[in-house]
Design a protein around this motif. Structure first.
Motif, PDB file in Angstrom:
ATOM      1  N   LEU A   1      18.310   5.439  23.987  1.00 32.78           N
ATOM      2  CA  LEU A   1      19.118   6.583  23.550  1.00 32.78           C
ATOM      3  C   LEU A   1      18.671   7.899  24.190  1.00 32.78           C
ATOM      4  CD1 LEU A   1      19.613   5.796  19.739  1.00 32.78           C
ATOM      5  CD2 LEU A   1      21.086   5.229  21.673  1.00 32.78           C
ATOM      6  N   ASP A   2      17.718   7.818  25.136  1.00 35.60           N
ATOM      7  CA  ASP A   2      17.256   8.985  25.884  1.00 35.60           C
ATOM      8  C   ASP A   2      16.738  10.076  24.947  1.00 35.60           C
ATOM      9  OD1 ASP A   2      16.668  10.513  28.111  1.00 35.60           O
ATOM     10  OD2 ASP A   2      18.664  11.437  28.200  1.00 35.60           O
ATOM     11  N   MET A   3      15.732   9.713  24.154  1.00 32.80           N
ATOM     12  CA  MET A   3      15.120  10.679  23.248  1.00 32.80           C
ATOM     13  C   MET A   3      13.616  10.424  23.214  1.00 32.80           C
ATOM     14  SD  MET A   3      16.059   9.063  19.469  1.00 32.80           S
ATOM     15  CE  MET A   3      17.821   9.233  19.678  1.00 32.80           C
ATOM     16  N   MET A   4      12.879  11.302  22.577  1.00 36.37           N
ATOM     17  CA  MET A   4      11.440  11.126  22.440  1.00 36.37           C
ATOM     18  C   MET A   4      11.152  10.027  21.405  1.00 36.37           C
ATOM     19  SD  MET A   4      10.023  13.222  24.517  1.00 36.37           S
ATOM     20  CE  MET A   4       8.322  13.301  23.905  1.00 36.37           C
ATOM     21  N   PRO A   5      10.103   9.229  21.608  1.00 40.66           N
ATOM     22  CA  PRO A   5       9.748   8.204  20.624  1.00 40.66           C
ATOM     23  C   PRO A   5       9.541   8.772  19.219  1.00 40.66           C
ATOM     24  CG  PRO A   5       8.561   7.822  22.661  1.00 40.66           C
ATOM     25  CD  PRO A   5       9.266   9.147  22.825  1.00 40.66           C
ATOM     26  N   LYS A   6       8.962   9.974  19.135  1.00 45.21           N
ATOM     27  CA  LYS A   6       8.749  10.601  17.827  1.00 45.21           C
ATOM     28  C   LYS A   6      10.077  10.844  17.127  1.00 45.21           C
ATOM     29  CE  LYS A   6       6.541  14.584  15.625  1.00 45.21           C
ATOM     30  NZ  LYS A   6       5.797  15.843  15.850  1.00 45.21           N
ATOM     31  N   THR A   7      11.091  11.272  17.892  1.00 47.02           N
ATOM     32  CA  THR A   7      12.422  11.513  17.317  1.00 47.02           C
ATOM     33  C   THR A   7      13.036  10.207  16.845  1.00 47.02           C
ATOM     34  OG1 THR A   7      12.746  13.394  18.796  1.00 47.02           O
ATOM     35  CG2 THR A   7      14.710  12.484  17.754  1.00 47.02           C
ATOM     36  N   ALA A   8      12.880   9.158  17.636  1.00 50.60           N
ATOM     37  CA  ALA A   8      13.404   7.854  17.251  1.00 50.60           C
ATOM     38  C   ALA A   8      12.744   7.366  15.958  1.00 50.60           C
ATOM     39  CB  ALA A   8      13.177   6.846  18.377  1.00 50.60           C
ATOM     40  N   HIS A   9      11.446   7.611  15.831  1.00 50.79           N
ATOM     41  CA  HIS A   9      10.729   7.211  14.618  1.00 50.79           C
ATOM     42  C   HIS A   9      11.271   7.972  13.401  1.00 50.79           C
ATOM     43  CE1 HIS A   9       7.476   5.586  12.210  1.00 50.79           C
ATOM     44  NE2 HIS A   9       7.244   6.805  11.757  1.00 50.79           N
ATOM     45  N   VAL A  10      11.575   9.252  13.566  1.00 48.11           N
ATOM     46  CA  VAL A  10      12.149  10.047  12.475  1.00 48.11           C
ATOM     47  C   VAL A  10      13.516   9.490  12.082  1.00 48.11           C
ATOM     48  CG1 VAL A  10      13.088  12.320  11.859  1.00 48.11           C
ATOM     49  CG2 VAL A  10      10.890  12.151  13.040  1.00 48.11           C
ATOM     50  N   HIS A  11      14.317   9.132  13.086  1.00 51.71           N
ATOM     51  CA  HIS A  11      15.627   8.540  12.802  1.00 51.71           C
ATOM     52  C   HIS A  11      15.475   7.240  12.013  1.00 51.71           C
ATOM     53  CE1 HIS A  11      17.804  11.504  14.917  1.00 51.71           C
ATOM     54  NE2 HIS A  11      17.629  11.057  16.144  1.00 51.71           N
ATOM     55  N   LYS A  12      14.487   6.423  12.397  1.00 52.65           N
ATOM     56  CA  LYS A  12      14.273   5.162  11.693  1.00 52.65           C
ATOM     57  C   LYS A  12      13.907   5.413  10.233  1.00 52.65           C
ATOM     58  CE  LYS A  12      11.541   0.900  11.749  1.00 52.65           C
ATOM     59  NZ  LYS A  12      10.484   0.122  12.436  1.00 52.65           N
ATOM     60  N   THR A  13      13.010   6.358  10.008  1.00 52.02           N
ATOM     61  CA  THR A  13      12.612   6.694   8.638  1.00 52.02           C
ATOM     62  C   THR A  13      13.809   7.174   7.830  1.00 52.02           C
ATOM     63  OG1 THR A  13      10.376   7.301   9.345  1.00 52.02           O
ATOM     64  CG2 THR A  13      11.126   8.168   7.229  1.00 52.02           C
ATOM     65  N   ASN A  14      14.628   8.037   8.425  1.00 52.44           N
ATOM     66  CA  ASN A  14      15.811   8.556   7.730  1.00 52.44           C
ATOM     67  C   ASN A  14      16.794   7.440   7.401  1.00 52.44           C
ATOM     68  OD1 ASN A  14      14.856  11.156   7.826  1.00 52.44           O
ATOM     69  ND2 ASN A  14      16.028  11.744   9.626  1.00 52.44           N
ATOM     70  N   ILE A  15      16.999   6.524   8.355  1.00 50.04           N
ATOM     71  CA  ILE A  15      17.927   5.403   8.141  1.00 50.04           C
ATOM     72  C   ILE A  15      17.450   4.539   6.981  1.00 50.04           C
ATOM     73  CG2 ILE A  15      18.789   3.253   9.139  1.00 50.04           C
ATOM     74  CD1 ILE A  15      18.705   4.740  11.892  1.00 50.04           C
ATOM     75  N   TYR A  16      16.176   4.171   6.991  1.00 54.59           N
ATOM     76  CA  TYR A  16      15.624   3.323   5.932  1.00 54.59           C
ATOM     77  C   TYR A  16      15.719   4.020   4.569  1.00 54.59           C
ATOM     78  CZ  TYR A  16      13.675  -0.518   8.737  1.00 54.59           C
ATOM     79  OH  TYR A  16      13.527  -1.629   9.533  1.00 54.59           O
ATOM     80  N   ASN A  17      15.434   5.324   4.542  1.00 47.47           N
ATOM     81  CA  ASN A  17      15.487   6.060   3.273  1.00 47.47           C
ATOM     82  C   ASN A  17      16.914   6.181   2.751  1.00 47.47           C
ATOM     83  OD1 ASN A  17      12.733   6.459   3.240  1.00 47.47           O
ATOM     84  ND2 ASN A  17      12.827   8.497   4.152  1.00 47.47           N
ATOM     85  N   LYS A  18      17.832   6.547   3.629  1.00 51.32           N
ATOM     86  CA  LYS A  18      19.217   6.772   3.193  1.00 51.32           C
ATOM     87  C   LYS A  18      19.903   5.484   2.748  1.00 51.32           C
ATOM     88  CE  LYS A  18      19.935  10.855   6.105  1.00 51.32           C
ATOM     89  NZ  LYS A  18      20.702  11.450   7.232  1.00 51.32           N
ATOM     90  N   LEU A  19      19.577   4.371   3.432  1.00 49.36           N
ATOM     91  CA  LEU A  19      20.191   3.090   3.087  1.00 49.36           C
ATOM     92  C   LEU A  19      19.380   2.323   2.051  1.00 49.36           C
ATOM     93  CD1 LEU A  19      21.405   1.833   6.602  1.00 49.36           C
ATOM     94  CD2 LEU A  19      22.602   3.231   4.918  1.00 49.36           C
ATOM     95  N   GLU A  20      18.199   2.860   1.731  1.00 47.25           N
ATOM     96  CA  GLU A  20      17.313   2.256   0.740  1.00 47.25           C
ATOM     97  C   GLU A  20      16.982   0.799   1.098  1.00 47.25           C
ATOM     98  OE1 GLU A  20      19.712   3.369  -2.818  1.00 47.25           O
ATOM     99  OE2 GLU A  20      17.917   4.496  -3.409  1.00 47.25           O
ATOM    100  N   VAL A  21      16.564   0.594   2.343  1.00 45.96           N
ATOM    101  CA  VAL A  21      16.114  -0.712   2.795  1.00 45.96           C
ATOM    102  C   VAL A  21      14.631  -0.612   3.142  1.00 45.96           C
ATOM    103  CG1 VAL A  21      18.380  -1.366   3.656  1.00 45.96           C
ATOM    104  CG2 VAL A  21      16.753  -0.279   5.207  1.00 45.96           C
ATOM    105  N   SER A  22      13.962  -1.764   3.175  1.00 45.23           N
ATOM    106  CA  SER A  22      12.523  -1.749   3.431  1.00 45.23           C
ATOM    107  C   SER A  22      12.117  -2.555   4.657  1.00 45.23           C
ATOM    108  CB  SER A  22      11.762  -2.279   2.206  1.00 45.23           C
ATOM    109  OG  SER A  22      12.194  -3.591   1.886  1.00 45.23           O
TER     110      SER A  22
END
Length: 209
Positions: A167-188
């Motif tokens: 997705l042409d982004m920094m790994p740190k940004t991708a990690h933040v997106h992953k955390t947000n996705i897991y939190n918003k969808l309430e998956v583990s």
């Protein structure tokens, strides 16, 4: 921990600051009474958590500030503290990136718990907030466009570095997106994420073959 507050009532702002700074190591570094003021402040010093009110007397409201933070400072956790503790305000705030939502009626009891929850990667909604329970697939509406791009990649088991490359982004940004996705969808885990992606049509079974 550094905390920001955007609240146009000084008495409420002062009350929140006093409550938060009773915690060891917590400091309110931004006190803003408008979105314009908060945007200027956050560009100079990014707090770990921002407490956001929705209603503002002048100019943009707190939802606009949530959008700004989620776009420009995705690492900053956000908690809405509002008198509007019912739908559609709650869902809209979560959709725009808020990790927590606290009613002002219970803020004195719930705010500390909310900060602790979101700073540790969780989500917090105070018990008196009227929030509709919806299906995991419907929670996709909470995701930002960039998070929706990243979701199927994480669901397929890619790590943050691999998603960042695609997705042409920094790994740190991708990690933040992953955390947000897991939190918003309430998956583990990625299995639960994959089920949502398949059920919603974001991934076909052919892609997994």
């Amino acid at each position: 921990m550094r905390i920001g507050i955007i609240e146009d009532h000084q008495l409420v702002r002062d009350s929140f600051k006093k409550l938060l700074e009773l915690q060891a190591g917590w400091q309110v570094v931004i006190e803003a009474c408008s979105v314009t003021e908060a945007k200027l402040a956050v560009n100079l010093e990014q707090p770990n958590v921002f407490i956001v009110d929705i209603s503002m007397h002048d100019g943009e409201n707190g939802l606009a500030f949530l959008t700004y933070l989620n776009t420009h400072f995705p690492d900053v956790k956000t908690i809405v503290a509002s008198m509007y503790d019912y739908e559609p305000y709650v869902s809209n705030a979560l959709k725009l990136g808020a990790q927590g939502y606290v009613s002002k009626r219970s803020a004195s009891e719930a705010l500390i718990d909310a900060v602790n929850a979101v700073i540790n990667g969780g989500r917090y909604i105070s018990e008196d907030v009227k929030f509709n329970t919806i299906s995991p697939a419907s929670k996709l509406s909470f995701l930002t466009p960039r998070e929706k791009e990243a979701l199927p990649l994480f669901a397929k088991g890619l790590n943050a570095k691999q998603v960042a490359q695609q997705l042409d982004m920094m790994p740190k940004t991708a990690h933040v997106h992953k955390t947000n996705i897991y939190n918003k969808l309430e998956v583990s885990n990625s299995f639960e994420l994959l089920k949502i992606a398949i059920d919603s049509g974001m991934i076909t079974l052919d892609e997994l073959a």
